[in-house]
Structures are given as C-alpha cells and as structure tokens.
Design a protein around this motif. Structure first.
Motif, PDB file in Angstrom:
ATOM      1  N   ASN A 120      -4.600  -2.892 -16.864  1.00 30.77           N
ATOM      2  CA  ASN A 120      -3.284  -2.456 -17.308  1.00 30.77           C
ATOM      3  C   ASN A 120      -2.681  -1.339 -16.465  1.00 30.77           C
ATOM      4  O   ASN A 120      -1.472  -1.119 -16.506  1.00 30.77           O
ATOM      5  CB  ASN A 120      -3.365  -2.027 -18.768  1.00 30.77           C
ATOM      6  CG  ASN A 120      -3.551  -3.216 -19.685  1.00 30.77           C
ATOM      7  OD1 ASN A 120      -2.596  -3.901 -20.006  1.00 30.77           O
ATOM      8  ND2 ASN A 120      -4.786  -3.501 -20.085  1.00 30.77           N
ATOM      9  N   ALA A 121      -3.506  -0.623 -15.726  1.00 34.53           N
ATOM     10  CA  ALA A 121      -3.000   0.462 -14.880  1.00 34.53           C
ATOM     11  C   ALA A 121      -3.155   0.168 -13.395  1.00 34.53           C
ATOM     12  O   ALA A 121      -2.683   0.931 -12.563  1.00 34.53           O
ATOM     13  CB  ALA A 121      -3.714   1.773 -15.230  1.00 34.53           C
ATOM     14  N   ILE A 122      -3.819  -0.922 -13.077  1.00 36.65           N
ATOM     15  CA  ILE A 122      -4.097  -1.354 -11.701  1.00 36.65           C
ATOM     16  C   ILE A 122      -5.030  -0.330 -11.029  1.00 36.65           C
ATOM     17  O   ILE A 122      -5.633   0.502 -11.721  1.00 36.65           O
ATOM     18  CB  ILE A 122      -2.797  -1.617 -10.912  1.00 36.65           C
ATOM     19  CG1 ILE A 122      -1.756  -2.253 -11.827  1.00 36.65           C
ATOM     20  CG2 ILE A 122      -3.045  -2.524  -9.719  1.00 36.65           C
ATOM     21  CD1 ILE A 122      -2.159  -3.575 -12.473  1.00 36.65           C
ATOM     22  N   LEU A 123      -5.172  -0.376  -9.719  1.00 36.71           N
ATOM     23  CA  LEU A 123      -6.215   0.392  -9.044  1.00 36.71           C
ATOM     24  C   LEU A 123      -5.624   1.241  -7.921  1.00 36.71           C
ATOM     25  O   LEU A 123      -4.534   1.753  -8.048  1.00 36.71           O
ATOM     26  CB  LEU A 123      -7.310  -0.565  -8.549  1.00 36.71           C
ATOM     27  CG  LEU A 123      -8.103  -1.253  -9.678  1.00 36.71           C
ATOM     28  CD1 LEU A 123      -8.825  -2.494  -9.177  1.00 36.71           C
ATOM     29  CD2 LEU A 123      -9.092  -0.264 -10.290  1.00 36.71           C
ATOM     30  N   GLY A 124      -6.372   1.380  -6.819  1.00 38.80           N
ATOM     31  CA  GLY A 124      -5.903   2.238  -5.739  1.00 38.80           C
ATOM     32  C   GLY A 124      -6.588   1.964  -4.431  1.00 38.80           C
ATOM     33  O   GLY A 124      -7.103   0.867  -4.177  1.00 38.80           O
ATOM     34  N   ALA A 125      -6.625   2.993  -3.583  1.00 36.32           N
ATOM     35  CA  ALA A 125      -7.074   2.834  -2.198  1.00 36.32           C
ATOM     36  C   ALA A 125      -8.545   2.440  -2.093  1.00 36.32           C
ATOM     37  O   ALA A 125      -8.926   1.719  -1.163  1.00 36.32           O
ATOM     38  CB  ALA A 125      -6.826   4.125  -1.432  1.00 36.32           C
ATOM     39  N   THR A 126      -9.386   2.917  -3.002  1.00 37.77           N
ATOM     40  CA  THR A 126     -10.805   2.568  -2.911  1.00 37.77           C
ATOM     41  C   THR A 126     -10.982   1.055  -2.955  1.00 37.77           C
ATOM     42  O   THR A 126     -11.697   0.478  -2.124  1.00 37.77           O
ATOM     43  CB  THR A 126     -11.605   3.211  -4.059  1.00 37.77           C
ATOM     44  OG1 THR A 126     -11.365   4.612  -4.088  1.00 37.77           O
ATOM     45  CG2 THR A 126     -13.099   2.952  -3.888  1.00 37.77           C
ATOM     46  N   HIS A 127     -10.325   0.424  -3.909  1.00 37.86           N
ATOM     47  CA  HIS A 127     -10.458  -1.032  -4.012  1.00 37.86           C
ATOM     48  C   HIS A 127      -9.747  -1.748  -2.873  1.00 37.86           C
ATOM     49  O   HIS A 127     -10.251  -2.763  -2.367  1.00 37.86           O
ATOM     50  CB  HIS A 127      -9.933  -1.514  -5.367  1.00 37.86           C
ATOM     51  CG  HIS A 127     -10.975  -1.532  -6.432  1.00 37.86           C
ATOM     52  ND1 HIS A 127     -11.374  -0.394  -7.086  1.00 37.86           N
ATOM     53  CD2 HIS A 127     -11.732  -2.549  -6.927  1.00 37.86           C
ATOM     54  CE1 HIS A 127     -12.334  -0.706  -7.947  1.00 37.86           C
ATOM     55  NE2 HIS A 127     -12.561  -2.004  -7.876  1.00 37.86           N
ATOM     56  N   LEU A 180      -3.660  -2.379   4.262  1.00 33.75           N
ATOM     57  CA  LEU A 180      -2.255  -2.133   3.964  1.00 33.75           C
ATOM     58  C   LEU A 180      -1.592  -3.311   3.266  1.00 33.75           C
ATOM     59  O   LEU A 180      -0.550  -3.145   2.625  1.00 33.75           O
ATOM     60  CB  LEU A 180      -1.495  -1.800   5.246  1.00 33.75           C
ATOM     61  CG  LEU A 180      -1.912  -0.511   5.961  1.00 33.75           C
ATOM     62  CD1 LEU A 180      -1.033  -0.289   7.185  1.00 33.75           C
ATOM     63  CD2 LEU A 180      -1.846   0.692   5.038  1.00 33.75           C
ATOM     64  N   ASP A 181      -2.183  -4.510   3.373  1.00 34.74           N
ATOM     65  CA  ASP A 181      -1.642  -5.691   2.710  1.00 34.74           C
ATOM     66  C   ASP A 181      -2.215  -5.915   1.313  1.00 34.74           C
ATOM     67  O   ASP A 181      -1.798  -6.840   0.615  1.00 34.74           O
ATOM     68  CB  ASP A 181      -1.919  -6.949   3.548  1.00 34.74           C
ATOM     69  CG  ASP A 181      -1.130  -6.960   4.839  1.00 34.74           C
ATOM     70  OD1 ASP A 181      -0.020  -6.391   4.856  1.00 34.74           O
ATOM     71  OD2 ASP A 181      -1.626  -7.529   5.841  1.00 34.74           O
ATOM     72  N   ASP A 182      -3.185  -5.088   0.896  1.00 37.81           N
ATOM     73  CA  ASP A 182      -3.837  -5.299  -0.393  1.00 37.81           C
ATOM     74  C   ASP A 182      -2.977  -4.761  -1.521  1.00 37.81           C
ATOM     75  O   ASP A 182      -2.463  -3.640  -1.466  1.00 37.81           O
ATOM     76  CB  ASP A 182      -5.208  -4.607  -0.398  1.00 37.81           C
ATOM     77  CG  ASP A 182      -6.076  -5.058  -1.558  1.00 37.81           C
ATOM     78  OD1 ASP A 182      -5.778  -4.671  -2.700  1.00 37.81           O
ATOM     79  OD2 ASP A 182      -7.044  -5.805  -1.319  1.00 37.81           O
ATOM     80  N   ALA A 183      -2.833  -5.570  -2.574  1.00 38.15           N
ATOM     81  CA  ALA A 183      -1.961  -5.190  -3.700  1.00 38.15           C
ATOM     82  C   ALA A 183      -2.414  -3.908  -4.386  1.00 38.15           C
ATOM     83  O   ALA A 183      -1.590  -3.179  -4.955  1.00 38.15           O
ATOM     84  CB  ALA A 183      -1.913  -6.334  -4.711  1.00 38.15           C
ATOM     85  N   CYS A 184      -3.709  -3.606  -4.330  1.00 35.77           N
ATOM     86  CA  CYS A 184      -4.210  -2.417  -5.025  1.00 35.77           C
ATOM     87  C   CYS A 184      -3.677  -1.122  -4.418  1.00 35.77           C
ATOM     88  O   CYS A 184      -3.630  -0.088  -5.096  1.00 35.77           O
ATOM     89  CB  CYS A 184      -5.740  -2.400  -5.007  1.00 35.77           C
ATOM     90  SG  CYS A 184      -6.511  -3.695  -6.005  1.00 35.77           S
ATOM     91  N   LEU A 185      -3.280  -1.158  -3.155  1.00 33.00           N
ATOM     92  CA  LEU A 185      -2.787   0.059  -2.513  1.00 33.00           C
ATOM     93  C   LEU A 185      -1.428   0.486  -3.082  1.00 33.00           C
ATOM     94  O   LEU A 185      -1.060   1.657  -3.006  1.00 33.00           O
ATOM     95  CB  LEU A 185      -2.691  -0.153  -1.004  1.00 33.00           C
ATOM     96  CG  LEU A 185      -2.565   1.100  -0.140  1.00 33.00           C
ATOM     97  CD1 LEU A 185      -3.777   2.010  -0.322  1.00 33.00           C
ATOM     98  CD2 LEU A 185      -2.394   0.738   1.328  1.00 33.00           C
ATOM     99  N   THR A 186      -0.714  -0.460  -3.669  1.00 28.15           N
ATOM    100  CA  THR A 186       0.634  -0.186  -4.174  1.00 28.15           C
ATOM    101  C   THR A 186       0.643   0.914  -5.221  1.00 28.15           C
ATOM    102  O   THR A 186       1.590   1.713  -5.301  1.00 28.15           O
ATOM    103  CB  THR A 186       1.241  -1.462  -4.782  1.00 28.15           C
ATOM    104  OG1 THR A 186       1.183  -2.506  -3.818  1.00 28.15           O
ATOM    105  CG2 THR A 186       2.672  -1.239  -5.205  1.00 28.15           C
ATOM    106  N   THR A 187      -0.387   0.978  -6.044  1.00 29.99           N
ATOM    107  CA  THR A 187      -0.410   1.947  -7.135  1.00 29.99           C
ATOM    108  C   THR A 187      -1.300   3.154  -6.843  1.00 29.99           C
ATOM    109  O   THR A 187      -1.573   3.959  -7.736  1.00 29.99           O
ATOM    110  CB  THR A 187      -0.875   1.264  -8.440  1.00 29.99           C
ATOM    111  OG1 THR A 187      -2.037   0.468  -8.180  1.00 29.99           O
ATOM    112  CG2 THR A 187       0.233   0.377  -8.996  1.00 29.99           C
ATOM    113  N   ASN A 188      -1.752   3.298  -5.596  1.00 29.89           N
ATOM    114  CA  ASN A 188      -2.505   4.501  -5.248  1.00 29.89           C
ATOM    115  C   ASN A 188      -1.581   5.711  -5.389  1.00 29.89           C
ATOM    116  O   ASN A 188      -0.416   5.662  -4.982  1.00 29.89           O
ATOM    117  CB  ASN A 188      -3.024   4.410  -3.811  1.00 29.89           C
ATOM    118  CG  ASN A 188      -4.085   5.455  -3.536  1.00 29.89           C
ATOM    119  OD1 ASN A 188      -5.181   5.405  -4.110  1.00 29.89           O
ATOM    120  ND2 ASN A 188      -3.779   6.413  -2.668  1.00 29.89           N
ATOM    121  N   PRO A 189      -2.046   6.816  -5.963  1.00 28.83           N
ATOM    122  CA  PRO A 189      -1.141   7.939  -6.240  1.00 28.83           C
ATOM    123  C   PRO A 189      -0.628   8.658  -5.001  1.00 28.83           C
ATOM    124  O   PRO A 189       0.386   9.361  -5.069  1.00 28.83           O
ATOM    125  CB  PRO A 189      -1.996   8.871  -7.100  1.00 28.83           C
ATOM    126  CG  PRO A 189      -3.401   8.542  -6.731  1.00 28.83           C
ATOM    127  CD  PRO A 189      -3.403   7.069  -6.475  1.00 28.83           C
TER     128      PRO A 189
END
Length: 402
Positions: free
Chosen positions: A275-282, A377-386
């Motif tokens: 529900n909150a998605i992830l970030g740069a680690t993933h 940079l193309d990974d969707a998880c990077l979009t929600t990295n703070p």
C-alpha cells in the motif's frame, strides 16, 4: 481484513516528512493466519469457485511434504488439483509461460501458489496471462492489466516476501537479465493463508534472506513518498518483530513462538509495502538479482544500510520512529543520527544471520555498476523513494555497497 481500495498516489511534491492528508486507500486480501491454518485451504479454494485448481510450487516445497498435505486438503473438499512445480528462485519469464500452458492444458480455474515469493510471483504471472493474454513481459509497470484475472490463493512458506498479500509480481526478463516489476491492484490475492509450521523447513540462508526482505519492506514502506497511517502501523510493527525475532529463528529454529512472530512480520510488512510501495533498496536489488540470480533478501540486506543513510537526508524524522521500533534508544536524537544507528543495527543483524557484508561477495564487480545503475532508474520502486536519485547517485550507492 478486506479493504478494497487502490493505494494512494505517491506524494511527489512537498517534504517527505509531511503527514499524508485526505483519502487513504488500502488493499488487503482475506487473511487466514495461525498454526495449522493450511487445513483451511480446501474450504478457501472451494469458496473461490475452484474445481480444478492449479497448484504452483517448487521441488523443495514438494520434498518438504507441504504440497502433499495441501493436495490432501483440496481433495477432501472435493477438488481435483493439478500441480506445476518447475519454479526456480527469481522466476523466469519462460517459467511463467510454461506454467500458463499447463494451466490451459488441464483447463484449470483457481490458482494456488504455495512456497516462497518465487512461487507466488509465478502463480500471479499465470493469472495475468489467463485473464489478459499476450506475454508476461507485456505487463511490466503499473496497472497494465485491463481484464479480470482468475482467483488467487497464496500460501507462503517463508517469512519475508509478502507476496501473499501484495499487489506486486516480480519476473526475470531472461533476454535482458533484469527483473521486471508488474504492479496492479488485481494482483492482490483473494485469500492469503499463513501457517507458521511451513517456515520450519526453510534453510538458514533463506530464513535470513526473507527476514531481511521483510525488514526492508517495513523500512522502505515507512519512508516511502506514498506512506499513509494505515501502512505506517504495519511497517513499524514489522520492523520491531524482525529485529526482535529473526536471530532466534536461526539459533533456535524449532521454537514456535519466534516462527509465529516472523510469520506475522512478513504479513504486516507485506501489507505495508503493498500500500505504500518501496524505494531505492528494492529498485537496486532487483537489478542485482536479475543479473546474477542472487538471493533477493540477501542483496537487500547488503544494500539497506547504505540506502538508509542516503534517504535520511531527505526524511530524517521518519528514521527516529523506525529506529525506536527496532529497539534503539533514540528519544530526542536528531533524525540523521538515529538513521546512522539504525543502519549500523541493520548491518549487525545481517552479520548475525550470515549475510555477506558487500555485493562483491555475491559476484558484483565495478564493471557491473554502470549497467546496474542504468536499469535501476527504470524500476518502478524508485518512484516512491523519499530522496530523488540520479544515475550518479545510484552508481555511488552501488560502489559503497561493493
């Protein structure tokens, strides 16, 4: 626990420490949790309309005896299950295609995944193709599916991936040697059954890897640009449970309470990141896994301390709450200092459960870094990295983690 809304859009403006306002949307399957809950699988599948369910699994789960037990429960409910068991770690695109062909050949209906995250992802991939056709790689990205998919029942055998409750499906694109993220609310399983007994048959490395994956889910979901109060509660609780119980599942693997707590940690971390998605680690970990077929949770365990320190500059106050949840005394401490303590704490936990200290030990070289950073940079998880990340930033993080 059935809330049927779409995750809120990431907040792409303003400070990451802002509290979300307005509508909160939360997705979760029906959850069946507890020791012995595998016995509910037959009733659950029948309620989903199953007659000939496809069971997606792997040879290790069969050898552990869990598939036989599951098949017994399905048959007791009057069902005629069909098994497809050729899933490997980091499931490949061709495996999903083969599983779907098996689904069609046997005229199956409901899809049941039993095993680790790879089995769940493969099961979800079959569901995507059954409902939408085409090739599994056509659906990379967010909400690319336009048609309904068959009912999904997922039964995890590890304590970390959260795939049994999430809206994610991760598949390896074998032609490009990268993992692709398929995301959409349709991928949230209809029913999740978590029986902590299944965790006992995990090898130690898999136990460590999935536990660190759950920890990463909790931390990244809590600082995500898309965090919300409902997800925050699950994220913080998951962090506390992993930090309090993962070590004990290694040192005392048959002790049931620690296994139950880690099963709960996996479940709550899954609800948080779905529900909150992830970030740069993933986003970074997916690239290493795709290139080298490395264990996802192990890569997360190596990368996470570096990303914590990187993100703390954008959202320091969020890391005070995370550090406190991990059991650290950070009352009144500046956020970046608390984040440093949390990063050290995560690294000690990784050391204690046997995870390498650097990516080099997993086979990553300096020559790999430009390619890994580019695909990150193309990974969707990077979009929600703070904290925003350029190609140079990601390269630097990879080099620090070598």
């Amino acid at each position: 626990m059935v809330l049927t809304a779409t995750p809120a859009r990431p907040r792409l403006s303003g400070g990451a420490d802002e509290e979300p306002t307005g509508l909160v949307k939360f997705h979760a399957p029906e959850v069946v949790f507890g020791t012995g809950s595998l016995s509910e699988a037959g009733f659950a599948a029948a309620r989903l309309g199953a007659r000939r369910p496809l069971v997606v699994t792997d040879p290790g789960i069969i050898a552990a005896g869990w598939v036989d037990e599951l098949l017994g429960h399905l048959r007791e409910a009057g069902l005629r299950p069909v098994v497809w068991s050729q899933v490997t770690p980091n499931p490949r695109d061709h495996e999903v295609r083969a599983a779907f062909a098996h689904y069609l050949e046997w005229e199956c209906d409901v899809i049941i995944g039993i095993g680790g995250g790879s089995c769940a992802d493969a099961a979800k991939g079959v569901a995507v193709l059954s409902g939408n056709g085409g090739d599994i790689l056509d659906y990379r990205g967010v909400d690319r599916m336009t048609q309904p998919i068959p009912p999904l029942l997922i039964i995890p055998s590890t304590s970390g991936t959260g795939a049994d409750v999430s809206q994610f499906c991760i598949v390896t694109d074998t032609a490009r040697s990268v993992k692709v993220t398929i995301m959409g609310r349709a991928l949230v399983p209809d029913i999740s059954i978590t029986d902590p007994r299944l965790l006992v048959t995990m090898p130690d490395l898999l136990n460590a890897a999935t536990g660190l994956d759950a920890l990463t889910h909790g931390i990244e979901a809590f600082v995500s640009l898309a965090h919300n109060p409902l997800a925050d509660t699950h994220a913080l609780n998951a962090v506390g449970l992993v930090c309090g119980h993962l070590r004990s599942t290694i040192t005392d693997p048959l002790e049931t309470e620690h296994r139950r707590k880690m099963a709960q940690a996996s479940l709550q971390a899954g609800l948080a990141f779905s529900n909150a998605i992830l970030g740069a680690t993933h986003a970074m970990s997916h690239q290493v896994g795709g290139l080298l077929d490395a264990p996802h949770g192990v890569v997360n365990g190596v990368l996470l301390p570096h990303v914590i320190r990187y993100n703390a500059r954008a959202t320091p106050d969020r890391f005070v709450a995370l550090a406190a949840a991990a059991g650290l005394d950070v009352a009144g401490m500046p956020g970046e200092e608390a984040a440093d303590l949390l990063a050290d704490h995560v690294r000690r936990l990784a050391d204690d459960v046997g995870v390498p200290r650097g990516l080099r030990e997993l086979g990553v070289t300096e020559a790999d870094v430009p390619r890994l950073a580019d695909t990150t940079l193309d990974d969707a998880c990077l979009t929600t990295n703070p904290r925003a990340a350029t190609l140079h930033d990601v390269e630097k993080l990879f080099l620090e983690a070598l």
